[in-house]
Design an enzyme around this catalytic site. Sequence first.
Site, PDB file in Angstrom:
ATOM      1  CG  ASP A  63      -2.019   1.000   1.156  1.00 48.06           C
ATOM      2  OD1 ASP A  63      -2.337   1.462   0.042  1.00 48.06           O
ATOM      3  OD2 ASP A  63      -2.576   1.345   2.215  1.00 48.06           O
ATOM      4  CG  ASN A 106      -7.237  -2.503  -6.239  1.00 50.55           C
ATOM      5  OD1 ASN A 106      -6.279  -3.241  -6.004  1.00 50.55           O
ATOM      6  ND2 ASN A 106      -7.651  -1.590  -5.362  1.00 50.55           N
TER       7      ASN A 106
END
Length: 234
Positions: free
Chosen positions: A15, A63
């Site tokens: 991340d 995503n």
Amino acid sequence: MEENQIPAHIGFIMDGNGRWAKKRGMPRNFGHSKGAEVFKKTINWCRELGVKCATFYAFSTENWRRPPDEVEGIMNLLRRYIKDIRAAAKENIRIIILGDIAPLAEDIRLELIDIMDSSKDNTEFIVGIALNYGGRDEITRAAKILAKKAEAHEIDPEHICEGSIEQLLYTSEMPPLDLVIRPSGEQRLSNFLIWQAAYAEFVFMDVLWPDFTKNDLRSAVTEYSQRNRRFGGI
């Protein structure tokens, strides 16, 4: 650290790539590219430490909601790094893809299937790559398979247990998950290995993934080694 203090299986939530790029006035995909370089290095760092398996959260089922140009950039980046993934497989590393790869472009999908098949007998290390992966989706998939088997009278629903589900998870041939590392300062799983993480240890770090280093990994593993894992006992 003693061998029993080293996690056998580490999950990495990669991340902070977009924020890393934004801080430098660069497009988000530049951050993803740098993050992919750290992914390659982290595999070697894990092997040096004696870790047996590492799973990386590369692209989640959620995503797809990102801007189309970012999604396309990630897929193109994947195409570039397939060569590196294939090269890793030649080093006696097994590659396991977690997630539903059916929606991926055909060229990517066929390459990944071939890499998984050609590396399935490798024994030195396991690399898991979570692509179009979601923990809830994984459990739902297992439940549907069991439901169909029960409907066809292949199994007795009363005999369904945790092991029945675990055998149908993408991680069924991996060691149990010991540690989840999430850089970027966020403190959540974001639908990553939620079944497997039931008794895993979590280490959250403020460093953004492209800045993640071997020392950060060592720090997380050291913290893990000092935890008292009771698994519900005393």
